[in-house]
Design a protein around this motif. Structure first.
Motif, PDB file in Angstrom:
ATOM      1  N   ALA A  86      -0.200 -20.657  -5.320  1.00  0.00           N
ATOM      2  CA  ALA A  86      -0.119 -20.246  -3.918  1.00  0.00           C
ATOM      3  C   ALA A  86      -1.183 -20.967  -3.106  1.00  0.00           C
ATOM      4  O   ALA A  86      -2.144 -21.531  -3.654  1.00  0.00           O
ATOM      5  CB  ALA A  86      -0.290 -18.734  -3.782  1.00  0.00           C
ATOM      6  N   THR A  87      -1.005 -20.940  -1.794  1.00  0.00           N
ATOM      7  CA  THR A  87      -1.957 -21.505  -0.842  1.00  0.00           C
ATOM      8  C   THR A  87      -2.439 -20.397   0.073  1.00  0.00           C
ATOM      9  O   THR A  87      -1.633 -19.590   0.545  1.00  0.00           O
ATOM     10  CB  THR A  87      -1.312 -22.622  -0.007  1.00  0.00           C
ATOM     11  OG1 THR A  87      -0.808 -23.629  -0.882  1.00  0.00           O
ATOM     12  CG2 THR A  87      -2.322 -23.236   0.956  1.00  0.00           C
ATOM     13  N   ILE A  88      -3.731 -20.359   0.320  1.00  0.00           N
ATOM     14  CA  ILE A  88      -4.297 -19.352   1.210  1.00  0.00           C
ATOM     15  C   ILE A  88      -4.022 -19.771   2.648  1.00  0.00           C
ATOM     16  O   ILE A  88      -4.488 -20.821   3.112  1.00  0.00           O
ATOM     17  CB  ILE A  88      -5.807 -19.180   0.971  1.00  0.00           C
ATOM     18  CG1 ILE A  88      -6.043 -18.658  -0.445  1.00  0.00           C
ATOM     19  CG2 ILE A  88      -6.425 -18.251   2.003  1.00  0.00           C
ATOM     20  CD1 ILE A  88      -7.505 -18.471  -0.786  1.00  0.00           C
ATOM     21  N   GLU A  89      -3.250 -18.968   3.340  1.00  0.00           N
ATOM     22  CA  GLU A  89      -2.923 -19.252   4.725  1.00  0.00           C
ATOM     23  C   GLU A  89      -4.004 -18.740   5.678  1.00  0.00           C
ATOM     24  O   GLU A  89      -4.321 -19.400   6.669  1.00  0.00           O
ATOM     25  CB  GLU A  89      -1.581 -18.591   5.090  1.00  0.00           C
ATOM     26  CG  GLU A  89      -0.383 -19.211   4.412  1.00  0.00           C
ATOM     27  CD  GLU A  89      -0.064 -20.592   4.961  1.00  0.00           C
ATOM     28  OE1 GLU A  89      -0.299 -20.819   6.154  1.00  0.00           O
ATOM     29  OE2 GLU A  89       0.413 -21.429   4.173  1.00  0.00           O
ATOM     30  N   GLN A  90      -4.587 -17.587   5.370  1.00  0.00           N
ATOM     31  CA  GLN A  90      -5.518 -16.972   6.315  1.00  0.00           C
ATOM     32  C   GLN A  90      -6.345 -15.907   5.610  1.00  0.00           C
ATOM     33  O   GLN A  90      -5.850 -15.190   4.736  1.00  0.00           O
ATOM     34  CB  GLN A  90      -4.729 -16.338   7.472  1.00  0.00           C
ATOM     35  CG  GLN A  90      -5.553 -15.962   8.681  1.00  0.00           C
ATOM     36  CD  GLN A  90      -4.698 -15.406   9.799  1.00  0.00           C
ATOM     37  OE1 GLN A  90      -3.538 -15.061   9.573  1.00  0.00           O
ATOM     38  NE2 GLN A  90      -5.238 -15.309  10.988  1.00  0.00           N
ATOM     39  N   GLN A  91      -7.612 -15.824   5.998  1.00  0.00           N
ATOM     40  CA  GLN A  91      -8.480 -14.709   5.632  1.00  0.00           C
ATOM     41  C   GLN A  91      -8.672 -13.889   6.901  1.00  0.00           C
ATOM     42  O   GLN A  91      -9.342 -14.324   7.837  1.00  0.00           O
ATOM     43  CB  GLN A  91      -9.833 -15.201   5.098  1.00  0.00           C
ATOM     44  CG  GLN A  91      -9.772 -15.924   3.771  1.00  0.00           C
ATOM     45  CD  GLN A  91      -9.798 -14.976   2.584  1.00  0.00           C
ATOM     46  OE1 GLN A  91      -9.434 -13.821   2.714  1.00  0.00           O
ATOM     47  NE2 GLN A  91     -10.227 -15.467   1.437  1.00  0.00           N
ATOM     48  N   THR A  92      -8.113 -12.700   6.939  1.00  0.00           N
ATOM     49  CA  THR A  92      -8.076 -11.958   8.190  1.00  0.00           C
ATOM     50  C   THR A  92      -8.255 -10.476   7.923  1.00  0.00           C
ATOM     51  O   THR A  92      -8.574 -10.057   6.805  1.00  0.00           O
ATOM     52  CB  THR A  92      -6.745 -12.232   8.921  1.00  0.00           C
ATOM     53  OG1 THR A  92      -6.732 -11.532  10.150  1.00  0.00           O
ATOM     54  CG2 THR A  92      -5.563 -11.799   8.073  1.00  0.00           C
ATOM     55  N   LEU A  93      -8.004  -9.673   8.981  1.00  0.00           N
ATOM     56  CA  LEU A  93      -8.079  -8.227   8.903  1.00  0.00           C
ATOM     57  C   LEU A  93      -6.693  -7.635   9.114  1.00  0.00           C
ATOM     58  O   LEU A  93      -5.886  -8.173   9.880  1.00  0.00           O
ATOM     59  CB  LEU A  93      -9.039  -7.670   9.958  1.00  0.00           C
ATOM     60  CG  LEU A  93     -10.510  -8.057   9.808  1.00  0.00           C
ATOM     61  CD1 LEU A  93     -11.281  -7.627  11.039  1.00  0.00           C
ATOM     62  CD2 LEU A  93     -11.116  -7.443   8.579  1.00  0.00           C
ATOM     63  N   SER A  94      -6.428  -6.525   8.436  1.00  0.00           N
ATOM     64  CA  SER A  94      -5.153  -5.847   8.608  1.00  0.00           C
ATOM     65  C   SER A  94      -5.155  -5.068   9.923  1.00  0.00           C
ATOM     66  O   SER A  94      -6.158  -5.020  10.641  1.00  0.00           O
ATOM     67  CB  SER A  94      -4.889  -4.916   7.432  1.00  0.00           C
ATOM     68  OG  SER A  94      -5.875  -3.898   7.390  1.00  0.00           O
ATOM     69  N   GLN A  95      -4.029  -4.445  10.225  1.00  0.00           N
ATOM     70  CA  GLN A  95      -3.952  -3.663  11.448  1.00  0.00           C
ATOM     71  C   GLN A  95      -4.825  -2.414  11.331  1.00  0.00           C
ATOM     72  O   GLN A  95      -5.189  -1.986  10.243  1.00  0.00           O
ATOM     73  CB  GLN A  95      -2.509  -3.270  11.724  1.00  0.00           C
ATOM     74  CG  GLN A  95      -1.895  -2.359  10.671  1.00  0.00           C
ATOM     75  CD  GLN A  95      -0.472  -1.992  10.990  1.00  0.00           C
ATOM     76  OE1 GLN A  95       0.068  -2.426  11.992  1.00  0.00           O
ATOM     77  NE2 GLN A  95       0.143  -1.196  10.136  1.00  0.00           N
ATOM     78  N   GLU A  96      -5.135  -1.823  12.481  1.00  0.00           N
ATOM     79  CA  GLU A  96      -6.027  -0.672  12.530  1.00  0.00           C
ATOM     80  C   GLU A  96      -5.384   0.550  11.880  1.00  0.00           C
ATOM     81  O   GLU A  96      -4.206   0.824  12.070  1.00  0.00           O
ATOM     82  CB  GLU A  96      -6.390  -0.342  13.983  1.00  0.00           C
ATOM     83  CG  GLU A  96      -7.819  -0.687  14.309  1.00  0.00           C
ATOM     84  CD  GLU A  96      -8.190  -0.322  15.738  1.00  0.00           C
ATOM     85  OE1 GLU A  96      -7.475   0.471  16.353  1.00  0.00           O
ATOM     86  OE2 GLU A  96      -9.184  -0.867  16.223  1.00  0.00           O
ATOM     87  N   MET A  97      -6.197   1.260  11.106  1.00  0.00           N
ATOM     88  CA  MET A  97      -5.770   2.515  10.498  1.00  0.00           C
ATOM     89  C   MET A  97      -6.700   3.627  10.959  1.00  0.00           C
ATOM     90  O   MET A  97      -7.927   3.433  11.014  1.00  0.00           O
ATOM     91  CB  MET A  97      -5.790   2.416   8.969  1.00  0.00           C
ATOM     92  CG  MET A  97      -4.812   1.418   8.393  1.00  0.00           C
ATOM     93  SD  MET A  97      -4.870   1.377   6.602  1.00  0.00           S
ATOM     94  CE  MET A  97      -6.516   0.687   6.352  1.00  0.00           C
ATOM     95  N   HIS A  98      -6.148   4.782  11.287  1.00  0.00           N
ATOM     96  CA  HIS A  98      -6.931   5.940  11.684  1.00  0.00           C
ATOM     97  C   HIS A  98      -7.185   6.799  10.451  1.00  0.00           C
ATOM     98  O   HIS A  98      -6.244   7.271   9.807  1.00  0.00           O
ATOM     99  CB  HIS A  98      -6.199   6.754  12.767  1.00  0.00           C
ATOM    100  CG  HIS A  98      -6.084   6.032  14.065  1.00  0.00           C
ATOM    101  ND1 HIS A  98      -7.034   6.132  15.065  1.00  0.00           N
ATOM    102  CD2 HIS A  98      -5.153   5.173  14.537  1.00  0.00           C
ATOM    103  CE1 HIS A  98      -6.679   5.387  16.089  1.00  0.00           C
ATOM    104  NE2 HIS A  98      -5.532   4.791  15.797  1.00  0.00           N
TER     105      HIS A  98
END
Length: 213
Positions: A86-98
């Motif tokens: 696989a190739t890493i497309e992005q290192q990011t954050l998921s959507q907000e969780m309450h």
């Protein structure tokens, strides 16, 4: 219960060579707890891979199942000769969780917002090679003693300043730190976590270095 019908025989190795990789699907593990069913070209949201940047190539070795329209291979518990590239497309954050928190003794409660670190992966290839050796090569030796894992992130200019000495074989040059430190892991699974091993493996893979990682 025993099988009442005759089980299908495993295809010959020549059959695997004729199969197009786009026709394969598999189930692999990207962490201790998470499994993904993928085909070539899929984008997967996985747990964060430490010390990895966008554009890097990674390999996952814990494959639980591989199949196509002609056959299905079930791992016991894994398929040792199958890997997912696989190739890493992005290192990011998921959507907000309450997240709700509550302390009964103090009678306090409330909410807070949380975002999880994730790694986006693009599946490039599903490798199925039963004729090859499935054992992984050993992790590389450290180039610098203070940064045991830094040989993968060093610039070419920094590598030129590393002092090299003659090894045991004729014409072999090894870093001077190899005379002091043999490159063994100070804690099980540390090289696996830093991405120094040839592929990521997780429990219940027999070749996994540590089940917690």
């Amino acid at each position: 219960m025993p099988h009442r019908t005759r089980l299908p025989e495993l295809p010959e190795p020549e059959t695997f060579k004729r199969i197009k990789e786009q026709e394969l699907f598999c189930v692999f593990k990207s962490s201790v707890f998470h499994q993904h069913k993928v085909t070539v070209g899929d984008i997967v949201q996985a747990e964060k891979l430490h010390r990895r940047d966008a554009g890097e190539k990674v390999v996952f070795g814990t494959v639980l199942l591989v199949g196509s329209k002609d056959f299905t291979i079930l791992g016991k518990p894994t398929v040792p000769y199958a890997k997912v590239k696989a190739t890493i497309e992005q290192q990011t954050l998921s959507q907000e969780m309450h997240v709700f928190w509550y302390k009964p003794r103090r009678r306090q409660q409330g909410f807070y917002r949380r975002r999880q670190h994730v790694t986006m992966l693009r599946i490039d290839e599903i490798v199925l090679t039963p004729e090859e050796d499935s054992t992984d090569p050993p992790p590389p030796k450290p180039v610098r003693l203070l940064d045991l894992w830094a040989n993968r992130w060093l610039d070419p200019a920094e590598k030129e300043g590393i002092e090299m000495v003659q090894g045991e074989k004729e014409g072999e040059l090894i870093p001077k730190t190899a005379l002091i430190y043999d490159g063994s892991e100070h804690q099980p699974g540390s090289y696996h976590r830093r991405g120094l091993t040839s592929c990521y493996r997780y429990w219940p893979d027999p070749a996994a270095s540590h089940w917690r990682l």
